[in-house]
Design an enzyme around this catalytic site. Structure first.
Site, PDB file in Angstrom:
ATOM      1  N   GLU A 194     -47.502   4.000 -10.165  1.00  0.00           N
ATOM      2  CA  GLU A 194     -48.727   4.130  -9.380  1.00  0.00           C
ATOM      3  C   GLU A 194     -49.888   4.111 -10.369  1.00  0.00           C
ATOM      4  O   GLU A 194     -50.024   5.007 -11.204  1.00  0.00           O
ATOM      5  CB  GLU A 194     -48.721   5.436  -8.575  1.00  0.00           C
ATOM      6  CG  GLU A 194     -49.978   5.677  -7.759  1.00  0.00           C
ATOM      7  CD  GLU A 194     -50.036   4.833  -6.504  1.00  0.00           C
ATOM      8  OE1 GLU A 194     -51.157   4.646  -5.982  1.00  0.00           O
ATOM      9  OE2 GLU A 194     -48.970   4.364  -6.035  1.00  0.00           O
ATOM     10  N   ARG A 195     -50.703   3.066 -10.298  1.00  0.00           N
ATOM     11  CA  ARG A 195     -51.822   2.917 -11.236  1.00  0.00           C
ATOM     12  C   ARG A 195     -53.103   3.412 -10.591  1.00  0.00           C
ATOM     13  O   ARG A 195     -53.415   3.070  -9.463  1.00  0.00           O
ATOM     14  CB  ARG A 195     -51.981   1.447 -11.640  1.00  0.00           C
ATOM     15  CG  ARG A 195     -53.259   1.162 -12.420  1.00  0.00           C
ATOM     16  CD  ARG A 195     -53.403  -0.324 -12.724  1.00  0.00           C
ATOM     17  NE  ARG A 195     -54.734  -0.623 -13.214  1.00  0.00           N
ATOM     18  CZ  ARG A 195     -55.742  -1.042 -12.448  1.00  0.00           C
ATOM     19  NH1 ARG A 195     -55.556  -1.222 -11.154  1.00  0.00           N
ATOM     20  NH2 ARG A 195     -56.934  -1.294 -12.973  1.00  0.00           N
ATOM     21  N   GLU A 251     -53.302  -4.962  -6.047  1.00  0.00           N
ATOM     22  CA  GLU A 251     -53.633  -4.941  -7.469  1.00  0.00           C
ATOM     23  C   GLU A 251     -54.197  -6.278  -7.946  1.00  0.00           C
ATOM     24  O   GLU A 251     -54.691  -6.381  -9.053  1.00  0.00           O
ATOM     25  CB  GLU A 251     -52.378  -4.616  -8.286  1.00  0.00           C
ATOM     26  CG  GLU A 251     -51.986  -3.159  -8.227  1.00  0.00           C
ATOM     27  CD  GLU A 251     -53.008  -2.258  -8.897  1.00  0.00           C
ATOM     28  OE1 GLU A 251     -53.452  -2.578 -10.011  1.00  0.00           O
ATOM     29  OE2 GLU A 251     -53.376  -1.236  -8.299  1.00  0.00           O
ATOM     30  N   ASP A 276     -47.615   0.720  -6.917  1.00  0.00           N
ATOM     31  CA  ASP A 276     -48.357  -0.499  -7.266  1.00  0.00           C
ATOM     32  C   ASP A 276     -47.525  -1.487  -8.071  1.00  0.00           C
ATOM     33  O   ASP A 276     -47.775  -2.696  -8.012  1.00  0.00           O
ATOM     34  CB  ASP A 276     -49.614  -0.132  -8.064  1.00  0.00           C
ATOM     35  CG  ASP A 276     -50.593   0.701  -7.254  1.00  0.00           C
ATOM     36  OD1 ASP A 276     -50.754   0.403  -6.053  1.00  0.00           O
ATOM     37  OD2 ASP A 276     -51.163   1.663  -7.795  1.00  0.00           O
ATOM     38  N   ASP A 308     -48.125  -5.212  -6.547  1.00  0.00           N
ATOM     39  CA  ASP A 308     -48.638  -5.094  -5.185  1.00  0.00           C
ATOM     40  C   ASP A 308     -49.844  -6.009  -5.001  1.00  0.00           C
ATOM     41  O   ASP A 308     -50.648  -6.208  -5.921  1.00  0.00           O
ATOM     42  CB  ASP A 308     -49.021  -3.642  -4.902  1.00  0.00           C
ATOM     43  CG  ASP A 308     -49.428  -3.426  -3.449  1.00  0.00           C
ATOM     44  OD1 ASP A 308     -48.921  -4.160  -2.582  1.00  0.00           O
ATOM     45  OD2 ASP A 308     -50.259  -2.544  -3.183  1.00  0.00           O
TER      46      ASP A 308
END
Length: 426
Positions: free
Chosen positions: A215-216, A163, A195, A160
Site C-alpha cells: 500500500e503506497r 497508481e 496498490d 493498480d
C-alpha cells in the site's frame, strides 16, 4: 260476485343482519366491561340495526343508520374481511383431502409420462446464456486446483490502475515510466485491495498471488486518509485479505511540513501501524525511490520463488512460508480479487468494525478489541441496557484491553462510544 280486492303482504326478515348484530353485541359487552365511553354509541347503533328491516352487506352501507360513525363502519369492514377469509379456509379444508388425492393421481400420471418420454427421446440440453456461461466458468476456475512446476512460470508486478492514472492526462505516467526504465515486468489492472502485488503466471494463464502486498501513500495522502477514516479502513481490509506480508510504502512530500497534519502525528500513526498491525513500513524520499524499492523486491521474489513448486490453496489453508520450503501454497488472483472487493458480502462483525473506525481517535486495534467482547452492535446495546445508571454505561468499555500491550481503552473513548450508540438524533 268475486272479490277483486288485493291484499298486500308485508314480508320482514326476523334478523336481517345477524353477523353485524353479533359483532356489535360483542363489542358492546367489551366496552361495558372496560366502562369505555364507546358503549353509548354502540347501544345506539345496535338499536338502529335491530330496527332496520333490510340486509346490509358492508360497513359502508351501515353509515345510513344512526350511531354508525366512520370508525365503527371501518371495524365492521375489517371484521367482515376476516370472516370471509375464515369461511373460504373452512370450505377449502372440507375438500382438501379429496383434492389432494386427485392432484396426486395427476402428478403420478405426468411423472410416468415424463419418464417414458425421457427414456425414448434424447433431449438436447438447454443452451445457457452468455452470462450464465461466464459465471459457471468463473466458479469452475476458482475451484480448479492449480499446480506450477519450478521454472514453468513468470513473476509479474501488478500495479493498480489508480497508481497510473494522473489527474492531468498530458503528464507522463511516472509510475509506469520508472518501472520500464528499471526493467520490471509489470502489468496495470484494477486491484480491489492494495496498490501493488506480485503474481506467478504459467503458460496456461493461471495466476497465483505471492504473499506480499504493498500500500503506497505519499505523506499528504496519509494525512488525508487519517482525517477521513480511510487509513483505518484500509488497514482492516489489508489484514483481512489473506496475504501475510503487508508493506506500507510511505513517500515523502517535500519537507512534510504542509501535509494537513502535524508530522509527529503522522510518525505516531506509522509506529502504530508497525507495532500494532505488524505491517512492514518503508520510507522513501520520492516517487522514483519508491519504484526502485519495488524493483528490488521484484528481483528478490524471482530469486526466492522461481525454483519452488507452487500450488493453489484457499484462504483458510494458508500458513506461514519458510524460505526452505520446496512447495508453497498460494491464493489464486481471482479469489483474492473477488473476496477483497468493496462490494463483497460483509459480516455484521466486519460492518461493526468499520462503523467503530469512524469515531475519532478509535484505532483498528481498539475497534477489534471491542468487537471481540461485543461482536455485534445489538450485543453492545443490550449491555448498555443492563447498566443501572448512565455513568455505569459510560464506563462499560473503559477497561477493555487493546493491542499487544493490552492497555485499557480508557474512559474518554468509552464515554464517546456510549454517547454515539445511545443518543437519539432527530
Amino acid at each position: 260476485m268475486p272479490n277483486n280486492s288485493v291484499t298486500r303482504l308485508k314480508i320482514q326478515l326476523q334478523e336481517p343482519n345477524p353477523l353485524f348484530t353479533r359483532w356489535l353485541e360483542r363489542w358492546l359487552r367489551e366496552a361495558e366491561q372496560r366502562n369505555h365511553k364507546s358503549q353509548h354509541k354502540l347501544k345506539q347503533a345496535l338499536q338502529a340495526l335491530h330496527s332496520y328491516p333490510l340486509p346490509l352487506y358492508s360497513g359502508r352501507e351501515c353509515a345510513v343508520l344512526r350511531g354508525f360513525g366512520s370508525t365503527l363502519c371501518q371495524l365492521i369492514d375489517d371484521e367482515l374481511r376476516q370472516h370471509k377469509m375464515m369461511a373460504s379456509h373452512v370450505m377449502a379444508s372440507d375438500t382438501t383431502e379429496r383434492y389432494q388425492q386427485q392432484v396426486q393421481q395427476v402428478v403420478e400420471a405426468v411423472q410416468q409420462q415424463q419418464a417414458t418420454e425421457a427414456a425414448s427421446i434424447n433431449k438436447k440440453p438447454k443452451k445457457l446464456t452468455k452470462k450464465a456461461q461466464q459465471e459457471m466458468a468463473a466458479a469452475e476456475e476458482r475451484e480448479r486446483f492449480v499446480h506450477m512446476d519450478a521454472g514453468s512460470f513468470e513473476i509479474f508486478l501488478l500495479v493498480d490502475t489508480q497508481e497510473t492514472s494522473g489527474k492531468n492526462k498530458r503528464v507522463l505516467d511516472q509510475t509506469r515510466s520508472y518501472l520500464q526504465s528499471l526493467v520490471v515486468q509489470h502489468e496495470v489492472r484494477r486491484l480491489t485491495v492494495g496498490d501493488f502485488l506480485w503474481i506467478a503466471r504459467d503458460a496456461a494463464g493461471n495466476e497465483l498471488v505471492l504473499p506480499y502486498i504493498v500500500e503506497r501513500k505519499r505523506m499528504d495522502d496519509l494525512a488525508s486518509s487519517i482525517r477521513d477514516g480511510r487509513f483505518h479502513e484500509q488497514k482492516h481490509r489489508l489484514r483481512q485479505c489473506g496475504i501475510p506480508h503487508v508493506i506500507y510504502l510511505i513517500e515523502d512530500y517535500g519537507d512534510n511540513q504542509h501535509v494537513g497534519l502535524p508530522l509527529d502525528s503522522l510518525e505516531q500513526a506509522l509506529v502504530n501501524t508497525r507495532i500494532h498491525c505488524g505491517f512492514h513500513v518503508v520510507r522513501t524520499d520520492n516517487h522514483y525511490r519508491s519504484m526502485s524499492y519495488l524493483a528490488g523486491v521484484t528481483r528478490t521474489l524471482v530469486l526466492l520463488y522461481g525454483a519452488k513448486f507452487l500450488h493453489s490453496v484457499d484462504k483458510q489453508s494458508l500458513h506461514p512460508i519458510c524460505p526452505s520450503d520446496a512447495r508453497v501454497g498460494l491464493l489464486k488472483f481471482r479469489a483474492l480479487y473477488e473476496d477483497s472487493a468493496r462490494n463483497a458480502q460483509l459480516t455484521v462483525r466486519e460492518v461493526f468494525v468499520q462503523q467503530l473506525l469512524q469515531i475519532h481517535s478509535l484505532s483498528l486495534e481498539r475497534a477489534l478489541a471491542i468487537v471481540e467482547r461485543y461482536p455485534t452492535p445489538r450485543l453492545l446495546l443490550d449491555a448498555y441496557a443492563v447498566c443501572e445508571t448512565a455513568a455505569e454505561g459510560r464506563r462499560l468499555l473503559a477497561s477493555i484491553p487493546c493491542g499487544p500491550l493490552q492497555r485499557p481503552l480508557g474512559e474518554q473513548l468509552s464515554q464517546c462510544i456510549y454517547e454515539f450508540y445511545t443518543n437519539e438524533f432527530n
